[in-house]
Write a protein that holds these residues in place. Structure first.
Motif, PDB file in Angstrom:
ATOM      1  N   ARG A  30      -0.039  -5.191 -18.746  1.00 37.95           N
ATOM      2  CA  ARG A  30       0.228  -4.363 -19.917  1.00 37.95           C
ATOM      3  C   ARG A  30      -0.166  -2.911 -19.672  1.00 37.95           C
ATOM      4  NH1 ARG A  30      -1.774  -2.616 -24.862  1.00 37.95           N
ATOM      5  NH2 ARG A  30      -0.268  -2.817 -26.576  1.00 37.95           N
ATOM      6  N   ALA A  31      -1.256  -2.690 -18.947  1.00 40.13           N
ATOM      7  CA  ALA A  31      -1.648  -1.319 -18.623  1.00 40.13           C
ATOM      8  C   ALA A  31      -0.594  -0.648 -17.746  1.00 40.13           C
ATOM      9  CB  ALA A  31      -2.998  -1.324 -17.918  1.00 40.13           C
ATOM     10  N   ALA A  32      -0.045  -1.381 -16.787  1.00 40.16           N
ATOM     11  CA  ALA A  32       1.015  -0.819 -15.948  1.00 40.16           C
ATOM     12  C   ALA A  32       2.259  -0.505 -16.771  1.00 40.16           C
ATOM     13  CB  ALA A  32       1.342  -1.794 -14.821  1.00 40.16           C
ATOM     14  N   MET A  33       2.612  -1.387 -17.684  1.00 43.60           N
ATOM     15  CA  MET A  33       3.780  -1.150 -18.521  1.00 43.60           C
ATOM     16  C   MET A  33       3.572   0.056 -19.435  1.00 43.60           C
ATOM     17  SD  MET A  33       5.608  -3.720 -21.269  1.00 43.60           S
ATOM     18  CE  MET A  33       6.145  -4.843 -19.977  1.00 43.60           C
ATOM     19  N   LEU A  34       2.397   0.179 -20.023  1.00 41.71           N
ATOM     20  CA  LEU A  34       2.121   1.313 -20.907  1.00 41.71           C
ATOM     21  C   LEU A  34       2.141   2.627 -20.141  1.00 41.71           C
ATOM     22  CD1 LEU A  34      -0.726  -0.115 -23.178  1.00 41.71           C
ATOM     23  CD2 LEU A  34       1.674   0.232 -23.768  1.00 41.71           C
ATOM     24  N   GLN A  35       1.592   2.635 -18.931  1.00 43.49           N
ATOM     25  CA  GLN A  35       1.597   3.850 -18.128  1.00 43.49           C
ATOM     26  C   GLN A  35       3.015   4.240 -17.760  1.00 43.49           C
ATOM     27  OE1 GLN A  35      -0.870   5.923 -17.399  1.00 43.49           O
ATOM     28  NE2 GLN A  35       0.639   7.236 -16.390  1.00 43.49           N
TER      29      GLN A  35
ATOM     30  N   ALA B 120       0.829  -1.202   0.000  1.00 42.18           N
ATOM     31  CA  ALA B 120       0.000   0.000   0.000  1.00 42.18           C
ATOM     32  C   ALA B 120       0.866   1.255   0.000  1.00 42.18           C
ATOM     33  CB  ALA B 120      -0.925  -0.012   1.214  1.00 42.18           C
ATOM     34  N   VAL B 121       1.943   1.258   0.785  1.00 47.01           N
ATOM     35  CA  VAL B 121       2.835   2.427   0.820  1.00 47.01           C
ATOM     36  C   VAL B 121       3.599   2.551  -0.487  1.00 47.01           C
ATOM     37  CG1 VAL B 121       4.753   3.507   2.052  1.00 47.01           C
ATOM     38  CG2 VAL B 121       3.012   2.258   3.321  1.00 47.01           C
ATOM     39  N   VAL B 122       4.034   1.428  -1.049  1.00 47.23           N
ATOM     40  CA  VAL B 122       4.767   1.465  -2.318  1.00 47.23           C
ATOM     41  C   VAL B 122       3.874   1.989  -3.441  1.00 47.23           C
ATOM     42  CG1 VAL B 122       5.876   0.027  -4.073  1.00 47.23           C
ATOM     43  CG2 VAL B 122       6.431  -0.300  -1.676  1.00 47.23           C
ATOM     44  N   LYS B 123       2.602   1.663  -3.410  1.00 48.08           N
ATOM     45  CA  LYS B 123       1.681   2.180  -4.422  1.00 48.08           C
ATOM     46  C   LYS B 123       1.577   3.698  -4.341  1.00 48.08           C
ATOM     47  CE  LYS B 123      -1.157  -1.993  -4.758  1.00 48.08           C
ATOM     48  NZ  LYS B 123      -2.488  -2.603  -4.456  1.00 48.08           N
ATOM     49  N   GLU B 124       1.528   4.227  -3.126  1.00 47.63           N
ATOM     50  CA  GLU B 124       1.480   5.686  -2.972  1.00 47.63           C
ATOM     51  C   GLU B 124       2.778   6.328  -3.467  1.00 47.63           C
ATOM     52  OE1 GLU B 124       0.597   6.643   1.037  1.00 47.63           O
ATOM     53  OE2 GLU B 124      -1.479   5.968   0.932  1.00 47.63           O
ATOM     54  N   ILE B 125       3.905   5.728  -3.121  1.00 45.02           N
ATOM     55  CA  ILE B 125       5.190   6.258  -3.587  1.00 45.02           C
ATOM     56  C   ILE B 125       5.270   6.179  -5.102  1.00 45.02           C
ATOM     57  CG2 ILE B 125       7.679   5.867  -3.535  1.00 45.02           C
ATOM     58  CD1 ILE B 125       7.410   4.958  -0.656  1.00 45.02           C
ATOM     59  N   GLY B 126       4.851   5.062  -5.671  1.00 50.08           N
ATOM     60  CA  GLY B 126       4.882   4.919  -7.122  1.00 50.08           C
ATOM     61  C   GLY B 126       3.973   5.904  -7.826  1.00 50.08           C
ATOM     62  N   ALA B 127       2.813   6.195  -7.240  1.00 47.03           N
ATOM     63  CA  ALA B 127       1.915   7.173  -7.847  1.00 47.03           C
ATOM     64  C   ALA B 127       2.554   8.554  -7.874  1.00 47.03           C
ATOM     65  CB  ALA B 127       0.596   7.204  -7.083  1.00 47.03           C
TER      66      ALA B 127
ATOM     67  N   ASP C  77       3.752  -2.303  -9.917  1.00 46.84           N
ATOM     68  CA  ASP C  77       4.240  -3.479 -10.650  1.00 46.84           C
ATOM     69  C   ASP C  77       5.552  -3.185 -11.355  1.00 46.84           C
ATOM     70  OD1 ASP C  77       1.941  -4.583  -9.761  1.00 46.84           O
ATOM     71  OD2 ASP C  77       0.938  -4.680 -11.701  1.00 46.84           O
ATOM     72  N   GLU C  78       5.649  -2.005 -11.958  1.00 53.07           N
ATOM     73  CA  GLU C  78       6.862  -1.634 -12.669  1.00 53.07           C
ATOM     74  C   GLU C  78       7.982  -1.283 -11.700  1.00 53.07           C
ATOM     75  OE1 GLU C  78       9.181  -0.675 -16.141  1.00 53.07           O
ATOM     76  OE2 GLU C  78       7.301  -1.787 -15.846  1.00 53.07           O
TER      77      GLU C  78
END
Length: 534
Positions: free
Chosen positions: A396-401, A368-375, A382-383
């Protein structure tokens, strides 16, 4: 007729009563969501709500909001996070690998219409320009002032330095070297070395080492001979003023690559990790604590309890076997160990604290914390973690973003570093007579000669067959072309791939091994040769 004059006290009292009546008659809005009292029309501007009362940030200029002291601390913490924090290093290394990789390759694309030449002449000119650039970019002695990295390796170093330090400067000194074709060198200058001379305060036209004119354009950069924070200095520090443009030719003498410019008038950049330094530090401490707790929980230690009726001499620890070791070498020196046996003194009793590790809630909270940092960093979790455990569509959506962000950084690096350095080499090549470009002194024709595209490593695909079919469909319906699809899938220019493919097909035909692809119209059979009449 007598005049009655009122005293100043009476006049002030009447005015106060009038204002009080007007205020009482006017309805005042009340705060919503608790807090009481008056409320603004915009809830975000409220100073009454309990949730907003303590949030009163200052409103400052770009130089105040990113002053030298705060920026230096951000740079120091960003470098430490890159060295010691796993998630922070993953974010920076992911940028380096996907944005630069093996390097952005330049392919000249002169504007033949602006130059008044045909396409074949433009192709020959492009090949000649690419050849001259390769002689410079491939040789570390040609491009690097330190003669250690070629241009593609410098691209990675510039990107990492700008992301971690907020910005990086590249001087272009002219230095002749034996056996070199060019004299233009690229000298990278870290962000710490650019500062005000003598650590003086900022002035009207000098901010944090950047000297600028009345329009805000940089005029010169002040570079220190060393690092101001170094303690073991043997020589006093001095500052050198490097003009941004040459006085005679107007050529760019210093390049400034900034991570992000978020406000007009901003002269220096903030590190890429600045918004997430606090959660990164807390997450690293939490991960380290959980890891240590798991290590302690995994250790199995036997404690021997003694009382007054037990004689330690009757049962030595050596009788327990060679695989056991007494880790308490000195009295009072107690520690855990893998399968260790600890001999306690009389009256001593161990107290076992079960840490209950591994913690079942660690992974969900960590993610959950990593998702906030990644955002905040524009990198999907995932990336960022290279952990694709979802469906094909989600992965694929994560890779494209992520590749939207990589493409932006790649374009930014090409604009600020790659293309300006290439234009300097074309200038020198023309001056040395290595290539003839008619009318190059005209700024419009110079821009036409210097146009190029920068191609980086391919994006890759999760399912190669689906990606290839999609590329063919885009070309078929006319929304793409072979040049774009070839660059996206292979990272190579279509012209080079096409020429190589022609050579391979010709060789296969000569050897009798060529077969047309499926669905292609078969080639007409060659007419048999008629025998001579003789």
């Amino acid at each position: 007729m007598g005049l009655f004059r009122k005293s100043p006290e009476e006049l002030l009292m009447r005015e106060a009563l009038r204002l009080a009546r007007a205020t009482a008659e006017t309805p005042r809005p009340t705060a919503q969501g608790g807090g009481g009292g008056a409320e603004t029309r915009w809830r975000g501007a409220s100073r009454v709500l309990r949730s907003m009362a303590s949030w009163v940030p200052g409103l400052g200029s770009p130089r105040r909001d990113l002053n030298s002291g705060e920026r230096s601390m951000l740079v120091a913490r960003s470098r430490d996070a890159m060295r010691n924090h796993l998630v922070a290093r993953a974010a920076i290394m992911r940028l380096r690998t996907n944005v630069v990789g093996t390097g952005l390759v330049c392919r000249a694309q002169v504007d033949h219409e602006a130059l008044g030449i045909d396409e074949k002449a433009a192709e020959r000119l492009n090949a000649q320009l690419d050849r001259l650039w390769s002689l410079y970019a491939d040789d570390p002695r040609e491009c690097d002032a330190e003669a250690s990295l070629n241009h593609y390796q410098l691209q990675a170093l510039v990107l990492v330095s700008a992301m971690v330090g907020g910005d990086v400067f590249i001087a272009t000194p002219d230095a002749e070297r034996e056996g070199c074709l060019y004299s233009t060198r690229l000298q990278l200058i870290e962000t710490d070395r650019v500062s005000n001379p003598g650590s003086m305060l900022d002035s009207e036209w000098l901010v944090d080492g950047v000297e600028f004119d009345t329009l805000g354009a940089p005029v010169a950069y002040h570079v220190c001979t060393g690092y101001a924070n170094e303690l073991n200095r043997r020589t006093p520090l001095s500052w050198q003023r490097l003009p941004v443009f040459g006085a005679t030719t107007g050529r760019r003498r210093v390049l400034h690559v900034m991570a992000d410019k978020e406000r007009p008038g901003q002269k220096r950049g903030a590190p890429y990790l600045s918004p997430v330094l606090e959660p990164l530090q807390k997450l690293e401490r939490y991960s380290s604590a959980e890891l240590m707790a798991a290590v302690i929980s995994a250790m199995f230690t036997v404690f021997i309890k003694k009382n007054s009726e037990f004689d330690a001499g009757n049962l030595p620890l050596s009788a327990l076997g060679d695989e056991y070791t007494d880790v308490a070498s000195e009295p009072g020196d107690l520690q855990l160990g893998e399968g260790a046996v600890v001999d306690l003194g009389r009256g001593e009793e161990p107290v076992i604290a079960n840490p209950a590790r591994p913690n079942a809630q660690f992974d969900p909270f960590f993610m959950a914390v990593v998702k906030e940092i990644g955002a905040a960093l524009e990198l999907p979790a995932d990336e960022l973690l290279l952990h694709y455990n979802s469906s094909y569509s989600a992965a694929r959506a994560a890779m494209l973003q992520a590749w939207r962000f990589y493409s932006l950084r790649r374009w930014w690096l090409a604009c600020d570093f790659c293309q300006p350095s290439r234009e300097l080499i074309i200038d020198e090549a023309v001056a040395r007579g290595l290539i003839n470009l008619p009318g190059y002194a005209d700024p419009a024709r110079r821009k036409a000669y210097c146009q190029a595209i920068w191609i980086g490593p391919a994006r890759g695909a999760i399912d190669e067959l689906k990606e290839a079919n999609a590329a063919g469909k885009r070309i078929e319906i006319g929304v793409s072309n072979e040049t774009l699809e070839t660059a996206a899938m292979t990272g190579e220019p279509w012209q080079q791939v096409y020429r190589q493919r022609l050579r391979e097909v010709d060789q296969r035909r000569a050897a009798g091994l060529y077969s047309p692809p499926k669905g292609a119209t078969p080639e007409p059979a060659a007419a048999p040769q008629q025998p001579d009449e003789e």
